[in-house]
Design an enzyme around this catalytic site. Structure first.
Site, PDB file in Angstrom:
ATOM      1  N   CYS A   1       0.841  -1.194   0.000  1.00  0.00           N
ATOM      2  CA  CYS A   1       0.000   0.000   0.000  1.00  0.00           C
ATOM      3  C   CYS A   1       0.882   1.253   0.000  1.00  0.00           C
ATOM      4  O   CYS A   1       2.026   1.207   0.352  1.00  0.00           O
ATOM      5  CB  CYS A   1      -0.878   0.000   1.245  1.00  0.00           C
ATOM      6  SG  CYS A   1      -1.843  -1.492   1.397  1.00  0.00           S
TER       7      CYS A   1
ATOM      8  N   LYS B   1      15.448 -17.394 -15.805  1.00  0.00           N
ATOM      9  CA  LYS B   1      15.851 -16.039 -15.378  1.00  0.00           C
ATOM     10  C   LYS B   1      16.917 -15.506 -16.320  1.00  0.00           C
ATOM     11  O   LYS B   1      16.834 -14.384 -16.810  1.00  0.00           O
ATOM     12  CB  LYS B   1      16.398 -16.083 -13.941  1.00  0.00           C
ATOM     13  CG  LYS B   1      15.353 -16.187 -12.874  1.00  0.00           C
ATOM     14  CD  LYS B   1      14.611 -14.916 -12.608  1.00  0.00           C
ATOM     15  CE  LYS B   1      13.235 -14.787 -13.123  1.00  0.00           C
ATOM     16  NZ  LYS B   1      12.265 -15.789 -13.241  1.00  0.00           N
TER      17      LYS B   1
ATOM     18  N   TRP C   1      -3.183  -2.028  -1.712  1.00  0.00           N
ATOM     19  CA  TRP C   1      -2.853  -3.292  -2.394  1.00  0.00           C
ATOM     20  C   TRP C   1      -3.505  -4.343  -1.508  1.00  0.00           C
ATOM     21  O   TRP C   1      -3.005  -4.638  -0.413  1.00  0.00           O
ATOM     22  CB  TRP C   1      -1.342  -3.458  -2.469  1.00  0.00           C
ATOM     23  CG  TRP C   1      -0.885  -4.799  -2.960  1.00  0.00           C
ATOM     24  CD1 TRP C   1      -0.561  -5.895  -2.196  1.00  0.00           C
ATOM     25  CD2 TRP C   1      -0.718  -5.214  -4.320  1.00  0.00           C
ATOM     26  NE1 TRP C   1      -0.211  -6.941  -2.990  1.00  0.00           N
ATOM     27  CE2 TRP C   1      -0.282  -6.562  -4.307  1.00  0.00           C
ATOM     28  CE3 TRP C   1      -0.878  -4.596  -5.556  1.00  0.00           C
ATOM     29  CZ2 TRP C   1      -0.001  -7.278  -5.466  1.00  0.00           C
ATOM     30  CZ3 TRP C   1      -0.607  -5.316  -6.706  1.00  0.00           C
ATOM     31  CH2 TRP C   1      -0.181  -6.621  -6.658  1.00  0.00           C
TER      32      TRP C   1
ATOM     33  N   GLU D   1      14.510 -22.894 -13.189  1.00  0.00           N
ATOM     34  CA  GLU D   1      14.190 -21.493 -12.873  1.00  0.00           C
ATOM     35  C   GLU D   1      15.388 -20.606 -13.157  1.00  0.00           C
ATOM     36  O   GLU D   1      15.252 -19.519 -13.721  1.00  0.00           O
ATOM     37  CB  GLU D   1      13.730 -21.374 -11.421  1.00  0.00           C
ATOM     38  CG  GLU D   1      13.478 -19.955 -10.933  1.00  0.00           C
ATOM     39  CD  GLU D   1      12.499 -19.169 -11.812  1.00  0.00           C
ATOM     40  OE1 GLU D   1      11.775 -19.780 -12.628  1.00  0.00           O
ATOM     41  OE2 GLU D   1      12.472 -17.944 -11.686  1.00  0.00           O
TER      42      GLU D   1
ATOM     43  N   ASN E   1      -0.412   0.229   6.176  1.00  0.00           N
ATOM     44  CA  ASN E   1       0.268  -0.682   5.255  1.00  0.00           C
ATOM     45  C   ASN E   1       0.825  -1.801   6.116  1.00  0.00           C
ATOM     46  O   ASN E   1       1.551  -1.545   7.070  1.00  0.00           O
ATOM     47  CB  ASN E   1       1.398   0.053   4.521  1.00  0.00           C
ATOM     48  CG  ASN E   1       2.093  -0.860   3.513  1.00  0.00           C
ATOM     49  OD1 ASN E   1       1.541  -1.877   3.102  1.00  0.00           O
ATOM     50  ND2 ASN E   1       3.318  -0.520   3.148  1.00  0.00           N
ATOM     51  N   GLY E   2       0.453  -3.051   5.814  1.00  0.00           N
ATOM     52  CA  GLY E   2       0.953  -4.185   6.607  1.00  0.00           C
ATOM     53  C   GLY E   2      -0.149  -5.205   6.794  1.00  0.00           C
ATOM     54  O   GLY E   2      -1.176  -5.166   6.123  1.00  0.00           O
TER      55      GLY E   2
ATOM     56  N   HIS F   1      23.148 -38.315 -22.199  1.00  0.00           N
ATOM     57  CA  HIS F   1      22.219 -38.829 -23.226  1.00  0.00           C
ATOM     58  C   HIS F   1      22.042 -37.832 -24.355  1.00  0.00           C
ATOM     59  O   HIS F   1      20.970 -37.724 -24.929  1.00  0.00           O
ATOM     60  CB  HIS F   1      20.877 -39.156 -22.567  1.00  0.00           C
ATOM     61  CG  HIS F   1      20.991 -40.184 -21.490  1.00  0.00           C
ATOM     62  ND1 HIS F   1      21.178 -41.517 -21.742  1.00  0.00           N
ATOM     63  CD2 HIS F   1      21.039 -40.057 -20.140  1.00  0.00           C
ATOM     64  CE1 HIS F   1      21.272 -42.186 -20.628  1.00  0.00           C
ATOM     65  NE2 HIS F   1      21.198 -41.334 -19.623  1.00  0.00           N
TER      66      HIS F   1
ATOM     67  N   LYS G   1       4.470  -8.825 -18.347  1.00  0.00           N
ATOM     68  CA  LYS G   1       4.483  -9.243 -16.942  1.00  0.00           C
ATOM     69  C   LYS G   1       3.392 -10.271 -16.692  1.00  0.00           C
ATOM     70  O   LYS G   1       3.571 -11.195 -15.945  1.00  0.00           O
ATOM     71  CB  LYS G   1       4.282  -8.043 -16.019  1.00  0.00           C
ATOM     72  CG  LYS G   1       4.278  -8.392 -14.527  1.00  0.00           C
ATOM     73  CD  LYS G   1       5.575  -9.077 -14.106  1.00  0.00           C
ATOM     74  CE  LYS G   1       5.551  -9.539 -12.670  1.00  0.00           C
ATOM     75  NZ  LYS G   1       6.720 -10.399 -12.311  1.00  0.00           N
TER      76      LYS G   1
ATOM     77  N   GLU H   1      15.509 -14.910 -20.003  1.00  0.00           N
ATOM     78  CA  GLU H   1      14.488 -13.883 -20.253  1.00  0.00           C
ATOM     79  C   GLU H   1      15.012 -12.468 -20.044  1.00  0.00           C
ATOM     80  O   GLU H   1      14.452 -11.528 -20.603  1.00  0.00           O
ATOM     81  CB  GLU H   1      13.242 -14.118 -19.418  1.00  0.00           C
ATOM     82  CG  GLU H   1      13.378 -13.941 -17.925  1.00  0.00           C
ATOM     83  CD  GLU H   1      12.025 -14.085 -17.216  1.00  0.00           C
ATOM     84  OE1 GLU H   1      10.997 -13.678 -17.763  1.00  0.00           O
ATOM     85  OE2 GLU H   1      12.017 -14.624 -16.104  1.00  0.00           O
TER      86      GLU H   1
ATOM     87  N   ARG I   1       3.763   1.287  -7.190  1.00  0.00           N
ATOM     88  CA  ARG I   1       3.762   0.177  -6.231  1.00  0.00           C
ATOM     89  C   ARG I   1       2.612  -0.791  -6.495  1.00  0.00           C
ATOM     90  O   ARG I   1       2.537  -1.860  -5.929  1.00  0.00           O
ATOM     91  CB  ARG I   1       3.639   0.706  -4.796  1.00  0.00           C
ATOM     92  CG  ARG I   1       4.801   1.551  -4.329  1.00  0.00           C
ATOM     93  CD  ARG I   1       4.413   2.431  -3.151  1.00  0.00           C
ATOM     94  NE  ARG I   1       4.138   1.690  -1.945  1.00  0.00           N
ATOM     95  CZ  ARG I   1       5.028   1.554  -0.937  1.00  0.00           C
ATOM     96  NH1 ARG I   1       6.215   2.068  -1.051  1.00  0.00           N
ATOM     97  NH2 ARG I   1       4.719   0.893   0.157  1.00  0.00           N
TER      98      ARG I   1
HETATM   99  C1  AGP Z   1       8.840 -15.366 -14.968  1.00  0.00           C
HETATM  100  O1  AGP Z   1      10.006 -14.638 -14.701  1.00  0.00           O
HETATM  101  C2  AGP Z   1       8.153 -14.898 -16.206  1.00  0.00           C
HETATM  102  N1  AGP Z   1       7.779 -13.535 -16.092  1.00  0.00           N
HETATM  103  C3  AGP Z   1       6.976 -15.801 -16.603  1.00  0.00           C
HETATM  104  O2  AGP Z   1       7.472 -17.089 -16.857  1.00  0.00           O
HETATM  105  C4  AGP Z   1       5.849 -15.924 -15.555  1.00  0.00           C
HETATM  106  O3  AGP Z   1       6.307 -16.666 -14.469  1.00  0.00           O
HETATM  107  C5  AGP Z   1       4.667 -16.661 -16.218  1.00  0.00           C
HETATM  108  O4  AGP Z   1       4.175 -15.863 -17.267  1.00  0.00           O
HETATM  109  C6  AGP Z   1       3.527 -16.974 -15.223  1.00  0.00           C
HETATM  110  O5  AGP Z   1       3.013 -15.774 -14.715  1.00  0.00           O
HETATM  111  P1  AGP Z   1       1.977 -15.865 -13.460  1.00  0.00           P
HETATM  112  O6  AGP Z   1       2.760 -16.434 -12.306  1.00  0.00           O
HETATM  113  O7  AGP Z   1       1.545 -14.458 -13.234  1.00  0.00           O
HETATM  114  O8  AGP Z   1       0.857 -16.768 -13.866  1.00  0.00           O
END
Ligand code: AGP
Length: 609
Positions: free
Chosen positions: A2, A486, A74, A482, A100-101, A505, A604, A489, A27
């Site tokens: 928030c 990272k 938020w 993961e 906020n909290g 393999h 995002k 991307e 935010r």
């Molecule tokens: C992760 O770094 C990416 N931005 C992407 O893989 C993301 O995790 C994926 O689109 C899923 O998003 P969500 O968790 O909002 O469903």
């Protein structure tokens, strides 16, 4: 998180509050509101949606008053709505508060206040503060706020104002940031610097437990014991853009650094007595439902899918229960074998990912229970699932997910322990050992964050390559996936993750002299096996950067670099081992001059198929 803004001075407060809240929009929020003290009037206006909705509600006739508070919410407890927006008032309308909290014991306080005759309007935890202040009010606003906060368990940054008291605001904080901006014949309170930067660069930073009485000329700060505190004045030399990122160059590194706080907020009220007790009653999953579960399906996309893979290893190891993990885009077309004994867990940071939402709807259409783990209250996934366990990571702005992932892991661990207790799959000592180890994870993540410089040498090396590999076994393989995502991307380096045992393999054909290979060796039982895979890579000239657990021996002579992680239970290591991977990806992307927060071609939240 928030956003909070407070103003007291000689100018009209309303415009200053709105401008300040606009500076905090980055935010993330879902509703907003203001409260203005104007003589014997205390005017509160609030609205769901963007600040524009609030301004439309106010219209051309701005509310008067040179003392006021504002808030962008938020949502945590209570969906986004006008009535759940802050400021919250007591039933007499004498006091207004923004917060906020998370108030962990709000249900208890609400029952207490209702028994004392107070009438509640909202579903929020925050509203209890307004009624508590009213309950304790004796003419001294600061004293009443301090007495109210003495009843509260949880985190808070709050500002309170009172009808008829134009001359002061009262603020306090615990585990949630709050600053006081020092002006000339005016003062400000805010959750973050951007809100007040255009008026002053001189601030007090409130410490945990401190409270302050703020008038237009004087700011008095008090310790938790009620003693006057003389505060150091900090001068903020950030520009507005830097201020939004807390002084960091990018949102991604800011959010990586916020991970200990995100973990603490997500365990708040759920992991009690330093981990000796877990309370997931909010799940509304009956013991019978948990005991009768015969198969768990975890469905997600991207990073959330990788969190689900870690959850699979943890749940199968602890519960001896079959767990299938699916990419949502695959799950929805494979006609999954679901029945009433299935439990489906969907994971989504945004709660709006189209494939995940479609998978959820498919499962609901079959009448099967769906539990959502999401970071956004009131998101589509949250609204359409049967049960929701929120992560409290706060808004995640960078496209690359970091603090949301780590809190998704925490949520999965809490669910595992909760199910382990109900199903009798984990005895009391295993539950306590697991809970206490989870409780200590934030400090272990802090340890790794404090060592980010140790990673720079490898990041610089990595940044000069167009290909890289991440390898690991078991949970380390899930984290390797993961790590590879990272790096891919945000740095555009082609990174692939492989189960260490799978290299021979085929993939070994791609190991050439000097190619960077990140090897995760954190699972004690698999150390030797993993080491033999690393030797295969070294024998073909690969440059191996290894993440290992403190206490593991015999690694240095085989590897080019070893980064030792603070020790904990093997099944919890992913929360810690992912952090160096986030940092080396970030550092390599910066080295390559990439637009870290907004990588090419990506969104995002992928709300289209
Ligand atoms: C992760 O770094 C990416 N931005 C992407 O893989 C993301 O995790 C994926 O689109 C899923 O998003 P969500 O968790 O909002 O469903």
């Amino acid at each position: 998180m928030c956003g909070i803004v407070g103003y007291i001075g000689s100018q009209d407060a309303y415009s200053i509050l709105i401008e300040g809240l606009k500076k905090l929009e980055y935010r993330g929020y879902d509703s907003a509101g203001v409260a203005l003290v104007n003589g014997s009037r205390l005017e509160v206006i609030k609205a769901k949606g963007e600040l524009e909705q609030l301004e439309n509600k106010v219209g051309a006739k701005f509310p008067n008053g040179s003392t006021g508070i504002g808030h962008t919410r938020w949502a945590t407890h209570g969906a986004p709505s006008d009535v759940n927006a802050h400021p919250h008032c007591c039933c007499s309308g004498d006091f207004a508060v923004v917060h906020n909290g998370i108030i962990e014991n709000y249900r208890f306080i609400r029952e207490w206040m209702e028994e004392a005759g107070h009438k509640f309007q909202s579903e929020t935890d925050t509203e209890v503060l307004a009624h508590l202040i009213k309950h304790f009010y004796n003419g001294d606003l600061l004293g009443s706020v301090q007495q109210a906060l003495a009843q509260v368990e949880g985190s808070f940054a709050l500002v309170a104002v009172a009808r008829g008291k134009n001359d002061q605001m009262v603020c306090a904080r615990k585990d949630s940031p709050l600053i006081i901006g020092l002006g000339k014949n005016e003062n400000f309170v805010a959750s973050d610097v951007p809100a007040i930067l255009q008026y002053t660069r001189r601030i007090y930073i409130l410490e945990d437990g401190e409270a302050a009485r703020v008038t237009k000329d004087v700011v008095e700060v008090f310790s938790p014991e009620g003693k006057g505190v003389s505060k150091e004045v900090f001068h903020i030399d950030w520009d507005a853009v830097q201020a939004e990122k807390g002084g960091h160059p990018h949102f991604m590194i800011k959010e990586i650094m916020e991970q200990p706080h995100a973990l603490r907020e997500t365990m708040r009220g759920r992991l009690l007595e330093e981990g000796r007790k877990i309370d997931l009653s909010e799940l509304n999953l009956t013991d019978e439902e948990i005991a009768s579960t015969r198969r768990v399906f975890i469905v997600a996309c991207g990073t959330s899918y990788h969190a689900g893979l870690v959850g699979k290893y943890a749940m199968e190891r602890a519960l001896r229960l079959p767990v299938e993990v699916d990419l949502a885009s695959e799950f929805r077309y494979r006609d999954p074998l679901l029945d009433e004994s299935s439990l489906v867990i969907v994971i989504s940071q945004s709660g709006e990912t189209a494939d995940t939402l479609a998978a959820l709807r498919l499962v609901r259409g079959k009448g099967v229970r769906v539990l959502a783990i999401t970071n956004v209250v009131g998101s589509s996934v949250a609204r359409e699932a049967d049960k929701v366990l929120y992560t409290w990571a706060g808004p995640e702005i960078a496209v690359a997910s970091t603090k949301a992932y780590i809190t998704q892991l925490l949520a999965l661990y809490l669910i595992t322990l909760h199910m382990g207790r109900v199903r009798g799959a984990m005895d009391a000592s295993a539950l306590e050992e697991g809970g206490r180890a989870i409780f200590r994870l934030p400090e272990k993540v802090e340890n790794v964050l404090g060592r980010e410089r140790e990673l720079k040498r490898f990041s610089a090396y990595l940044s000069r390559w167009e290909n890289a590999f991440f390898i690991g076994r078991n949970m380390d393989f899930a984290v390797a996936l993961e790590g590879a995502l990272k790096l891919k991307e945000i740095s555009y380096i082609h990174a692939e993750a492989y189960a260490s045992g799978e290299l021979k393999h085929g993939t070994l054909a791609l190991i050439v002299e000097g190619i960077p290979v990140v090897a995760l060796v954190t699972q004690k039982a698999l150390q030797d096996k993993s080491l033999s895979n690393i030797k295969e890579v070294k024998a073909r000239g690969g440059y191996v950067f290894c993440l290992a657990q403190e206490g593991m021996q015999g690694l240095e002579e085989e590897l080019d670099e070893v980064f030792y992680l603070p020790a904990t239970l093997d099944f919890l290591l992913p929360v810690i081992s992912v952090v160096p991977l986030q940092l080396i990806s970030y550092q390599a992307a910066v080295e390559r001059g990439c637009p870290v927060d907004k990588p090419r071609n990506l969104a995002k939240s992928v709300t289209v198929e």
